[in-house]
Design a protein around this motif. Structure first.
Motif, PDB file in Angstrom:
ATOM      1  N   ARG A  73      25.190  30.796  44.545  1.00 18.83           N
ATOM      2  CA  ARG A  73      26.156  30.820  43.438  1.00 18.83           C
ATOM      3  C   ARG A  73      26.307  32.251  42.900  1.00 18.83           C
ATOM      4  O   ARG A  73      27.412  32.739  42.672  1.00 18.83           O
ATOM      5  N   THR A  74      25.174  32.932  42.728  1.00 17.02           N
ATOM      6  CA  THR A  74      25.211  34.311  42.235  1.00 17.02           C
ATOM      7  C   THR A  74      25.873  35.213  43.263  1.00 17.02           C
ATOM      8  O   THR A  74      26.708  36.060  42.917  1.00 17.02           O
ATOM      9  N   LEU A  75      25.503  35.017  44.514  1.00 18.97           N
ATOM     10  CA  LEU A  75      26.081  35.854  45.572  1.00 18.97           C
ATOM     11  C   LEU A  75      27.590  35.704  45.646  1.00 18.97           C
ATOM     12  O   LEU A  75      28.323  36.677  45.828  1.00 18.97           O
ATOM     13  N   ALA A  76      28.050  34.464  45.486  1.00 13.66           N
ATOM     14  CA  ALA A  76      29.495  34.217  45.582  1.00 13.66           C
ATOM     15  C   ALA A  76      30.247  34.935  44.463  1.00 13.66           C
ATOM     16  O   ALA A  76      31.424  35.251  44.612  1.00 13.66           O
ATOM     17  N   SER A  77      29.569  35.189  43.387  1.00 14.31           N
ATOM     18  CA  SER A  77      30.235  35.809  42.231  1.00 14.31           C
ATOM     19  C   SER A  77      29.873  37.283  42.080  1.00 14.31           C
ATOM     20  O   SER A  77      30.202  37.909  41.075  1.00 14.31           O
ATOM     21  N   LEU A  78      29.166  37.819  43.065  1.00 11.47           N
ATOM     22  CA  LEU A  78      28.718  39.211  42.955  1.00 11.47           C
ATOM     23  C   LEU A  78      29.823  40.170  43.414  1.00 11.47           C
ATOM     24  O   LEU A  78      30.450  39.959  44.454  1.00 11.47           O
ATOM     25  N   ARG A  79      30.049  41.190  42.621  1.00 12.29           N
ATOM     26  CA  ARG A  79      30.983  42.249  42.992  1.00 12.29           C
ATOM     27  C   ARG A  79      30.175  43.536  43.143  1.00 12.29           C
ATOM     28  O   ARG A  79      29.368  43.881  42.273  1.00 12.29           O
ATOM     29  N   VAL A  80      30.444  44.230  44.215  1.00 13.30           N
ATOM     30  CA  VAL A  80      29.787  45.530  44.410  1.00 13.30           C
ATOM     31  C   VAL A  80      30.860  46.617  44.297  1.00 13.30           C
ATOM     32  O   VAL A  80      31.898  46.528  44.945  1.00 13.30           O
ATOM     33  N   HIS A  81      30.627  47.586  43.448  1.00 18.05           N
ATOM     34  CA  HIS A  81      31.594  48.677  43.248  1.00 18.05           C
ATOM     35  C   HIS A  81      31.000  49.991  43.714  1.00 18.05           C
ATOM     36  O   HIS A  81      29.924  50.384  43.261  1.00 18.05           O
TER      37      HIS A  81
END
Lengths: 481, 333
Positions: free
Chosen positions: A35-43
């Motif tokens: 769930r966290t991974l699906a919502s993770l954004r890397v900038h």
């Protein structure tokens, strides 16, 4: 997980690729739930300011207004700062923080969560301009040396000459139509060293004498700034033009408050690097939802310990000491010189932790003065779906409170760093950064265009072509008809 | 005291609420139907009438709330004018428009607006019309040999509408010509066009000239001296000017040139949210009637109130009426 590469400069592909590989490795090892991974954004950013408010790797969590954590989290890497040997560990630590319920509480926080416009960094900024002399004495150089070219573009003689010629032409046209006012008001807000005003007046007087038009004696040039020391210095610089100059201490956010008697009377208003130095908010849109960026300032445990040791302060008294310095001035720490050293050390070590606070809808966004919700909606309509952008609140407020001073045929020129379209927000980091002891931010030109349109002006932004490589632009107004 | 002494009037527009502006913009973006927008207009016009009545104004308008601005309402109704509907997204902006053939005579729909207004008030209703000089400055001329010819033909077409308004019972009409102040050199032919516009119209006609109120700010600065003596040729019964914002020095021009019409004295500044007190209004009137006899003066705001918030606009009208009442009492006593 979605990766955002927020910079496109040539030659940075390799560090981007290496950083991304480290992130992917670290994610694999992190054990973050799906769930966290699906919502993770890397900038992946490239912060152009050598001094800024970011650690090489940082985490931003999304929360509800009450602080309850949401699934969205952002991991941001500054490719410029991130050292190849440390990035893997930094990213792992950041990912661990995302998985944890609480942030690293060993950091020494200098303020509490607040929208960026209310961050303590603006108090530091104000102190810098109020105690400029102390700062410059400590650094041994003038503040303009911190600029990318080592001097202000405001004082470029060719730019000033062109500005004067344009103004003289306006006066000539007004005179031809019998509409030249008896007193010709011109104004500069944010006077710097006074160098530009002096150059402008020199040039204007010379042109006037050359053409025999007799305008110079009519000129009332208003030097406006909120810093009295700065005004004093500027007044010295304008020297022989003193009779034509008035000094006005005022807040750039609301020139109309001090100068209401000049409503619709000023023919020329100029600002250089003022808007980039005024409080701003930032909004983020992710997956169709809006978030307001909140921040709290901190000093790392190591830096806090070092500063505390050097100045004989208990680490847990650091926040209170900083507060007193910002309230009273650097003299409260031993003596002025030591206090200024303390101030500089804290400023140097200061970083911002950010979080994204979810807004129910646009109506909850802090719309700058002069705009209403409809304008913000229009701005968002023109923006990419995923975007982080500045609501340049201070700039908008200043702008909207300056325009009513303009004579119907007058114009406003703003020399600054502008983002001219919402798309540009996905093409690079736009601030904030540190410029010596002050804050620097890009200014949302699209927002100012909306403010101006409502006030009856069109704005145009032209690159500052007088110095090759300059990032500065000149925004100027024309009457909207 | 005569009943008509120091009549109070509005110039034309009334406060446009932000939600109405959004509704108009939604209509432009095809998010709102014409029918729904018309219903909204009917409702806000009734509210504007009620506000003016409650403030105690003698001569009132429909607040011009059906109009996006002072040009487009006419440009869209004049046969022979091509309007590019895609050229604006914000209602207040002007359409791009061009005239490519001789203007045909047709109804402009103002009689319907007047009848609606009269149905909902027993005060004196007034209709304001943008004058030919101002329209010529905003619509591109792709047919006539020059601006004067364009203005003359516009005046011919619009004259029919003014006559119809008078037939329908309109006793108070007003021609708005703010662009005079921007182009004083046009005044000789602009006045000729004005006279064509008002010829044979059986109503009292006023001419309103200000320094612009576009976006709530002036478009020009100067003195009304440029109007004289050319304006003396205008076949109107009243000249309505702005003085509250600019000061009352130019009132003296009325005496200096023995103006043959009454003065519509602008005593409410529409470009600031600061509400005048009744005493300030009274003092402005007192100063003016030292120069122009009170029985030749009526009282009004400087211009339309469209850029003011509703509460401010209403409070300013109340101050205008109360301030006028003070002077009426002084004159009656």
């Amino acid at each position: 997980m979605i990766v955002h590469v927020n910079q496109f400069e040539r030659g940075r592909a390799a560090p981007s690729g290496e950083a991304l590989a480290c992130v992917l490795d670290a994610v694999e090892e992190s054990g973050l739930d799906s769930r966290t991974l699906a919502s993770l954004r890397v900038h992946l950013d490239w912060i152009q300011y050598r001094a800024n408010f970011r650690d090489p790797v940082t985490v931003r969590r999304a929360t509800e207004r009450d602080g309850q954590l949401l699934a969205l989290a952002e991991l941001a890497v500054d490719l410029r700062q991130a050292a190849a040997h440390a990035i893997r560990d930094d990213v792992s630590a950041a990912l661990a923080a995302i998985g944890a319920e609480a942030a690293d509480d060993r950091r020494v926080f200098l303020d509490d969560w607040a929208p960026l416009r209310d961050s303590i960094i603006w108090r530091f900024n104000r102190l810098f301009w109020q105690r400029l002399g102390d700062w410059e004495k400590a650094t041994g150089r003038g503040f303009e040396h911190a600029l990318p070219s080592g001097r202000s573009d405001a004082n470029h003689p060719d730019a000033v000459a062109d500005a004067v010629a344009e103004f003289w032409t306006l006066l000539r046209e007004l005179e031809k139509r019998g509409q030249l006012p008896a007193e010709v008001f011109a104004m500069e807000i944010g006077v710097g060293t006074g160098g530009r005003a002096a150059l402008w007046l020199d040039r204007f007087q010379a042109l006037d004498e050359e053409r025999g038009t007799g305008y110079y004696p009519r000129v009332r040039f208003l030097l406006c700034d909120y810093s009295l020391p700065t005004l004093d210095r500027a007044l010295e610089t304008v020297g022989r033009h003193r009779d034509a100059v008035s000094m006005i201490a005022m807040d750039a956010l609301n020139p109309l408050k001090a100068l209401a008697f000049l409503r619709y009377k000023i023919l020329y208003i100029h600002l250089t690097n003022v808007y980039d130095n005024l409080p701003t908010d930032e909004l983020v849109r992710r997956d169709g939802r809006l978030y307001l960026v909140e921040a709290r300032a901190y000093v790392s445990p190591a830096n806090a310990a070092g500063i505390a040791r050097e100045f004989g302060i208990a680490p847990d008294a650091l926040r209170a000491t900083v507060d007193r310095v910002l309230e009273v001035g650097p003299d409260v720490v031993e003596d002025r010189a030591r206090g200024t050293t303390f101030w500089r050390a804290v400023w140097d070590a200061l970083r911002l932790e950010e979080r994204l606070v979810a807004l129910a809808d646009v109506a909850e966004a802090p719309v700058p003065p002069g705009l209403h919700q409809g304008h913000l909606e229009a701005l968002l309509d023109a923006a990419p779906d995923d975007v982080r952008f500045q609501l340049s609140r201070g700039a908008a407020e200043s702008f909207v409170n300056t325009l009513p001073l303009l004579h119907p045929r007058g114009y406003l020129q703003v020399q600054d760093i502008f983002v001219t379209s919402m798309d540009e927000y996905r093409q690079g980091f736009r601030g904030p950064g540190k410029l010596d002891g002050s804050v620097v931010n890009w200014v949302n030109g699209a927002l100012l265009a909306a403010v101006a349109a409502r006030a009856g002006y069109d704005v145009h932004v032209a690159p500052f072509h007088y110095r090759p490589g300059s990032r500065t632009s000149i925004l100027y107004t024309t009457q909207r008809d | 005291m005569k009943a008509s002494l120091l009549t109070t009037a509005v110039v034309g527009s009334y406060s446009v609420p932000a939600w109405l502006e959004r509704a108009k913009n939604d209509f432009l973006a095809r998010r709102l139907t014409r029918h729904d927008l018309d219903e909204i207009h009917d409702t806000v016009v009734k509210a504007a009438i009620k506000d003016q009545e409650a403030a105690g104004v003698d001569v009132l308008t429909d607040g011009e709330l059906r109009r996006d601005n002072m040009v487009d309402y006419f440009a869209e109704r004049l046969p022979g004018v091509e309007v590019y509907h895609a050229s604006k997204k914000s209602a207040y902006d002007f359409y791009e428009s061009v005239v490519r053939s001789r203007l045909a005579t047709a109804s402009l729909g103002l009689v319907g607006d007047f009848r609606f207004l009269r149905r909902f008030t027993d005060r004196v209703p007034k209709v304001s019309i943008t004058g030919p000089h101002t329209l010529v400055k905003r619509m591109r001329n792709g047919y006539y040999p020059n601006e004067e010819a364009f203005a003359m033909d516009l005046a011919r077409v619009m004259n029919g509408e003014l006559r119809e308004l008078a037939k329908a019972g309109a006793t108070e009409l007003q021609i708005d010509e703010p662009y005079y102040s921007g182009f004083p050199e046009d005044l000789p032919w602009a006045i000729r066009a004005l006279n064509v516009l008002v010829e044979g119209v059986g109503a009292r006609v006023g001419l309103h000239v200000c320094y612009g109120n576009r976006y709530g700010k002036p478009s020009w600065e100067g003195t009304y001296r440029y109007l004289f003596p050319a304006v003396l040729e205008a076949r109107v019964q009243q000249l309505t000017l702005e003085f509250a914002r600019r000061g009352e020095d130019d009132v003296a021009l009325f005496g200096e040139f023995a103006a043959p019409f009454t003065l519509g004295l602008g005593i409410i500044d529409v470009k600031t949210h600061e509400v005048e007190t009744a005493e300030v209004v009274a003092e402005r009137i007192r100063q003016a009637i030292k120069l122009v006899p009170a029985d030749r003066v009526s009282v009004n705001p400087d211009c339309g109130l469209m850029h003011l918030p509703r509460d401010v606009a209403f409070a300013k009208l109340v101050a205008m009426v109360e301030g006028t009442a003070i002077v009426r009492r002084e004159l009656g006593g």
